[in-house]
Design a protein around this motif. Structure first.
Motif, PDB file in Angstrom:
ATOM      1  N   UNK A  17       0.835  -1.197   0.000  1.00 36.92           N
ATOM      2  CA  UNK A  17       0.000   0.000   0.000  1.00 36.92           C
ATOM      3  C   UNK A  17       0.871   1.248   0.000  1.00 36.92           C
ATOM      4  N   UNK A  18       0.413   2.272  -0.689  1.00 37.75           N
ATOM      5  CA  UNK A  18       0.947   3.625  -0.574  1.00 37.75           C
ATOM      6  C   UNK A  18      -0.193   4.470  -0.058  1.00 37.75           C
ATOM      7  N   UNK A  19       0.000   5.049   1.104  1.00 38.80           N
ATOM      8  CA  UNK A  19      -1.072   5.755   1.800  1.00 38.80           C
ATOM      9  C   UNK A  19      -0.684   7.214   2.039  1.00 38.80           C
ATOM     10  N   UNK A  26      -5.881   8.156   3.174  1.00 36.59           N
ATOM     11  CA  UNK A  26      -6.356   7.804   1.838  1.00 36.59           C
ATOM     12  C   UNK A  26      -5.343   6.901   1.138  1.00 36.59           C
ATOM     13  N   UNK A  27      -5.871   5.900   0.441  1.00 36.46           N
ATOM     14  CA  UNK A  27      -5.041   4.942  -0.275  1.00 36.46           C
ATOM     15  C   UNK A  27      -4.763   5.502  -1.671  1.00 36.46           C
ATOM     16  N   UNK A  28      -3.477   5.709  -1.982  1.00 34.61           N
ATOM     17  CA  UNK A  28      -3.100   6.143  -3.330  1.00 34.61           C
ATOM     18  C   UNK A  28      -3.113   4.959  -4.288  1.00 34.61           C
ATOM     19  N   UNK A  29      -2.591   3.817  -3.838  1.00 32.36           N
ATOM     20  CA  UNK A  29      -2.587   2.596  -4.638  1.00 32.36           C
ATOM     21  C   UNK A  29      -2.305   1.445  -3.680  1.00 32.36           C
ATOM     22  N   UNK A  30      -2.754   0.230  -4.046  1.00 31.16           N
ATOM     23  CA  UNK A  30      -2.571  -0.889  -3.122  1.00 31.16           C
ATOM     24  C   UNK A  30      -2.816  -2.222  -3.815  1.00 31.16           C
ATOM     25  N   UNK A  34      -8.064  -3.682   1.822  1.00 35.42           N
ATOM     26  CA  UNK A  34      -9.465  -3.272   1.701  1.00 35.42           C
ATOM     27  C   UNK A  34      -9.701  -1.855   2.196  1.00 35.42           C
ATOM     28  N   UNK A  35      -8.920  -1.411   3.210  1.00 35.35           N
ATOM     29  CA  UNK A  35      -9.087  -0.070   3.749  1.00 35.35           C
ATOM     30  C   UNK A  35      -7.931   0.253   4.690  1.00 35.35           C
ATOM     31  N   UNK A  47      -6.159  -2.786   6.747  1.00 39.80           N
ATOM     32  CA  UNK A  47      -6.980  -3.994   6.697  1.00 39.80           C
ATOM     33  C   UNK A  47      -6.752  -4.727   5.381  1.00 39.80           C
ATOM     34  N   UNK A  48      -6.548  -6.035   5.462  1.00 38.95           N
ATOM     35  CA  UNK A  48      -6.263  -6.842   4.282  1.00 38.95           C
ATOM     36  C   UNK A  48      -7.557  -7.354   3.660  1.00 38.95           C
ATOM     37  N   UNK A  49      -7.584  -7.452   2.348  1.00 39.85           N
ATOM     38  CA  UNK A  49      -8.705  -8.061   1.643  1.00 39.85           C
ATOM     39  C   UNK A  49      -8.735  -9.562   1.913  1.00 39.85           C
TER      40      UNK A  49
END
Length: 105
Positions: A17-19, A26-30, A34-35, A47-49
């Motif tokens: 994740x890049x947050x 906010x998640x820039x990309x991942x 999930x959040x 949180x992992x998917x």
């Protein structure tokens, strides 16, 4: 990755994740995230998917490049990881943090 005889030679990241934490979590990309929840100044839960098989994974962090800034894990769980950002010795919201996890899921 395995060679032709089935010997494991490497793995891809199971989570990354890049947050952006300068305004909110906010998640820039991942991948497999999930959040990201904001738990207060300088503290987040990723949180992992898809959960990991155990909490003994390796988490690698980076952050906004200031030499006194640090991002790292607090608590590792199978379905999430609690993280923190620190600047000048106290919890602070960093401009961003990056994280990659390697392990079994």
């Amino acid at each position: 990755f395995q060679n032709s005889s089935g010997t494991e030679k490497g793995q891809l990241a199971k989570v990354w994740v890049k947050c952006d934490t300068s305004v909110s979590a906010s998640i820039d990309d991942s991948f497999n995230v999930s959040s990201v929840a904001d738990r207060g100044t300088g503290r987040y839960t990723v949180n992992f998917t898809n959960s990991m098989s155990n909490a003994n994974y390796a988490a690698v962090f980076g952050c906004n490049g200031n030499t006194t800034a640090y991002a790292g894990p607090e608590t590792q769980n199978t379905g999430s990881i609690d993280t923190f950002g620190s600047f000048a010795g106290s919890f602070n919201d960093l401009q961003f943090f990056d994280m990659a996890i390697f392990g079994d899921n």
